[in-house]
Design a protein around this motif. Structure first.
Motif, short mmCIF file in Angstrom:
data_model
loop_
_atom_site.label_atom_id
_atom_site.label_comp_id
_atom_site.label_asym_id
_atom_site.label_seq_id
_atom_site.Cartn_x
_atom_site.Cartn_y
_atom_site.Cartn_z
N HIS A 137 0.98 -1.25 -0.03
CA HIS A 137 0.19 0.07 -0.08
C HIS A 137 1.03 1.24 -0.03
O HIS A 137 1.78 1.54 0.79
N GLU A 180 1.36 3.73 3.21
CA GLU A 180 1.92 3.39 4.39
C GLU A 180 3.25 3.29 4.63
O GLU A 180 4.05 2.39 4.61
N HIS A 230 2.25 -3.50 6.90
CA HIS A 230 1.27 -2.53 6.47
C HIS A 230 1.48 -1.58 7.59
O HIS A 230 1.91 -1.55 8.78
N GLU A 277 0.32 -4.72 11.42
CA GLU A 277 -0.03 -3.34 10.90
C GLU A 277 0.93 -2.70 12.21
O GLU A 277 0.77 -2.73 13.35
O1 0X9 Z 1 -7.05 -3.97 4.35
C1 0X9 Z 1 -5.88 -4.29 4.11
O2 0X9 Z 1 -5.31 -4.53 3.11
C2 0X9 Z 1 -4.92 -4.19 5.70
N1 0X9 Z 1 -5.10 -3.23 6.29
S1 0X9 Z 1 -4.53 -2.00 5.62
O3 0X9 Z 1 -5.13 -0.71 6.43
N2 0X9 Z 1 -3.05 -1.81 5.61
O4 0X9 Z 1 -4.87 -1.67 4.21
C3 0X9 Z 1 -5.41 -5.37 6.29
C4 0X9 Z 1 -5.68 -6.79 5.93
C5 0X9 Z 1 -5.80 -7.79 6.87
N3 0X9 Z 1 -6.65 -8.79 6.54
C6 0X9 Z 1 -8.00 -8.94 6.69
N4 0X9 Z 1 -8.63 -8.07 7.68
N5 0X9 Z 1 -8.90 -9.99 6.53
#
Ligand code: 0X9
Ligand code: ZN
Length: 765
Positions: free
Chosen positions: A179, A182, A305, A380
């Motif tokens: 991303h 980030e 992330h 994260e």
């Molecule tokens: O949404 C995402 O891709 C990730 N968070 S971010 O804020 N960096 O974009 C987290 C993905 C984690 N996986 C799930 N929540 N299923």
């Protein structure tokens, strides 16, 4: 400069594209955020969540979490929020000013000479230069290769860190920057790369890691997006795919072939979570996929992330977890990483299965685990929330963030390197009750497809001072579960022990890893619980709410907050329940007053009484972090007078969650005495504006420990006389500090104790 979109043109856009708010900037366009704010909207029930999503504001985070989210909003958006009856906090008032200030600071910091490379964020070019510098500095360890090109033809670099391990040695793979916005992610991954290289042959832990595992490090998966976030739009997330309809970008982390197209990924080209036309439609995800598939030695992977401070593991696309034999190890190693992170700068990263955060499909971590043949986590990074900077983490936290995550990856490497991982439900015991066999439940989790021979599980134990360990077989309970028991009849002695198991090919694994050079130790004492509460039943605690408390009163129950907004994901002792400032999910933190939890009277009259409790406190999750305190008080007169035992916060240690176990010898606490009407109380308050305060209490005990039951001084083995067996114990624990044989209580077992023993030689009176 971009003109403000009118409400009319916005609704037209929606009609035409049926897509999310405009986040699809054309190449070359500079996106400014003048007059825009960041708002946090609380959405506590389905009706509110529906109203909110219908407004189609631009989400600043990645997804609508169950309790609300942050959006970029102008005056018009805020008016619509108000009209929809949705409450919100303005977190950042003029976003463009914040972006400009960040850029000015980055330029100033990066112009300084002699400061750490991690003093501020780095551009793609600076990262690439640094990679080249590191490879040139550590040619024996590092090699760099391009593993593919981005859409716009930029190389995606992978660096191998290899100190010459055998070709089948397990490998770990870390990547950053799927991303674009980030920015702490490539910094952390670069720090890991650099410190692995710099630490080899210097730092014993790093050396041990690199002697058993290999690392593959990919700092920037999405170089086009990263460049675009620096040059055009600070909050760009996706790659730079031209979707052909005026919208740009595919979210790499929705493009993997793991439940591709499922919930938590968008079909709309303009959305931040647009998944692309098909799985692996993007060259960036293809490059990492092929890199991992070509390297079956990769046994563990982390996708870095930001932000939220979380350690997440598969699955993320489904609530009902598919049959998942490795769930335990993902959790064990994930929790272990969270624990390692906490030790460095006291920052708590919530360890949890990814679906608990929110459901998302087509995510890297799920694919790597399902199809890439490796355990995989999403970390994260800092900060915990938007109030603390969101994607614009203050630069002085880059280094601490990287440092704490370096600790996590070392821990992961050590665990993976040992190939069979011992995991103890309650930790290896450190205290044993005299003459009571203490059951020890543990798991042996195979890593890198090690084949464990379950019949070889065994325990080695000895009394401190004895020259050799005695082996006893452990029981295999089935699956990864084993059980054994520890016991000793000699109060005051120390039992030393370790665990062992073999693979079917005869490789031996031990816990601790370097046993018998190191081993676990347990003090053998008489332990009596005058009071013990795991909060599974009501033992008479009382709650008083004062100063107009409107929410978040202490209540006993299961933690249901899902581990977000400062809540614990689970209780401390694994029994299930604990006391929390409202265990319910959602916006249930302490507000507008104080809530005080008072124990029943506990018998702490014994001079050896020790008070033990576990507490949780978080005041860093809200818009005004670090404003409130958590106070623990004790009383020796049934609650008539109180003495402060500890004050946690308003800032510093233990204020960002995490269960902390505390114990105090009651007679050591200034201002109170041993008493049969001893009480403890916990005061959680929120007097600040907008703070999120969450507190918890679990496992409260009054325990007396000692060897009062010793039949006669000198009779260490309890056989009724002072003799040669007791002499052997004295000699065996010679010079070893306090223990049963420290008859004169000077803290050491030495000639004075020997003299006492000789003087008492013969049958006990
Ligand atoms: O949404 C995402 O891709 C990730 N968070 S971010 O804020 N960096 O974009 C987290 C993905 C984690 N996986 C799930 N929540 N299923
Ligand atoms: Zn991300």
């Amino acid at each position: 400069m971009r003109t403000k979109i009118s409400a009319l043109s916005l609704s037209l856009t929606l009609l035409v594209a049926a897509a999310g708010p405009a986040v699809a900037q054309k190449p070359g366009e500079i996106v400014r955020y003048d007059g825009k704010s960041v708002v946090r909207v609380e959405a506590d029930d389905d009706a509110e969540r529906k109203a909110l999503s219908e407004l189609r504001l631009r989400l600043l985070g990645e997804c609508l979490r169950h309790d609300g989210a942050e959006y970029i909003a102008d005056e018009e958006d805020m008016k619509r929020l108000r009209e929809a009856g949705l409450e919100f906090d303005v977190i950042v008032e003029n976003l463009q000013e914040q972006i400009d200030a960040e850029r000015a600071r980055i330029e100033a910091n990066n112009a300084l000479r002699g400061v750490s490379w991690y003093a501020d964020y780095k551009t793609l070019a600076q990262i690439e230069t640094r990679i080249d510098d590191l490879v040139a500095t550590y040619p024996a360890l590092l090699t760099k290769q391009s593993i593919g090109q981005s859409l716009d033809g930029r190389d995606i670099w992978a660096i191998t860190v290899d100190a010459g391990v055998p070709s089948d040695a397990p490998a770990l793979c870390f990547n950053g920057t799927q991303h674009a916005r980030e920015w702490v992610s490539p910094m952390t991954v670069m720090y890991i790369l650099e410190n692995l290289a710099a630490g080899y042959g210097v730092d014993p832990e790093v050396t041990a890691c690199l002697d058993s595992v290999k690392f593959y490090i990919i700092p920037v998966v999405n170089p086009d997006g990263y460049l675009y976030a620096w040059n055009n739009d600070r909050f760009w997330r996706k790659n730079r795919r031209d979707n052909g309809d005026g919208n740009f970008g595919v979210d790499p982390n929705r493009n993997w072939d793991s439940n591709f197209g499922g919930p938590g990924s968008s079909p709309f080209t303009g959305d931040d979570t647009f998944r692309g036309p098909s799985a692996f439609s993007e060259p960036e995800t293809v490059a990492i996929r092929d890199f991992i598939l070509a390297r079956p030695e990769i046994v563990a992977h982390i996708d870095f992330h930001s932000y939220s401070q979380l350690v997440l593991w598969p699955y993320g696309y489904v609530n009902d977890v598919p049959a998942d034999p490795d769930g335990a190890i993902l959790e064990t190693l994930g929790t272990e990483m969270s624990d390692s992170i906490l030790t460095v700068h006291n920052q708590y990263y919530v360890p949890q299965p990814a679906h608990q955060l929110y459901i998302a499909s087509g995510v890297a971590t799920d694919w790597v685990y399902e199809s890439g043949g490796a355990f995989s986590w999403t970390i994260e990074l800092r900060p915990a929330n938007q109030f603390q900077g969101g994607f614009e983490l203050p630069a002085d936290q880059l280094l601490p963030t990287a440092e704490e995550n370096f600790e996590a990856i070392k821990q992961l490497a050590i665990s993976v390197g040992s190939r069979a991982r011992f995991s103890f439900a309650q930790g290896p015991p450190t205290l044993l009750q005299t003459d009571v066999a203490q059951q020890v439940d543990y798991e042996v989790l195979p890593i890198a497809s090690a084949q464990i021979d379950s019949t070889t599980a065994r325990l080695f134990a000895r009394a401190s001072g004895e020259p050799s360990f005695t082996m006893s077989p452990a029981s295999h309970l089935g699956g990864v579960d084993y059980q054994t028991a520890l016991s000793s009849a000699v109060c005051g002695s120390t039992l030393e022990y370790y665990f062992e198991i073999e693979t079917i090919s005869g490789e031996v694994y031990r816990s601790p890893t370097d046993a018998p050079a190191s081993f676990y130790s347990a003090e053998v004492i008489d332990m009596n619980f005058a009071f013990a509460d795991d909060f599974e039943a009501d033992l008479g605690w009382t709650v008083a709410n004062v100063d107009g408390l409107s929410e978040g009163a202490w209540s006993r129950g299961l933690p249901l907050g899902g581990g977000d907004r400062g809540d614990p994901a689970a209780d401390f002792d694994g029994s299930g329940a604990c006391f929390l400032t409202d265990p319910a999910d959602g916006n249930t933190d302490v507000d507008n007053g104080a809530t005080i939890l008072t124990s029943p009277a506990m018998d702490a009259s014994d001079a050896n009484s020790t008070l033990v409790y576990s507490r949780w406190y978080s005041n860093t999750a809200g818009s005004a972090p670090g404003e409130d305190v958590f106070i623990v008080e004790v009383s020796d007169d049934d609650g008539a007078n109180w003495t402060t035992l500890e004050t946690i916060g308003p800032t510093g240690a233990d204020t960002s969650g995490g269960w902390i176990e505390r114990s105090f010898l009651v007679s050591d606490i200034a201002g109170v005495s041993n008493s049969s009407t001893f009480r403890i109380r916990f005061n959680a308050s929120d007097y600040g504006e907008g703070s999120v305060v969450e507190a918890g209490v679990d496992q409260v005990q009054i325990v007396t420990m000692g060897c009062s039951g010793l039949a006669c001084t000198g009779d260490l083995d309890g056989d009724g006389s002072v003799g040669s067996a007791d002499l052997a114990i004295v000699v065996g624990t010679w010079n070893s500090g306090p223990g049963a044989a420290d008859f004169d209580g000077d803290g050491n077992i030495g000639s004075a104790d020997l003299a006492i023993l000789i003087g008492l030689w013969g049958p006990c009176p």
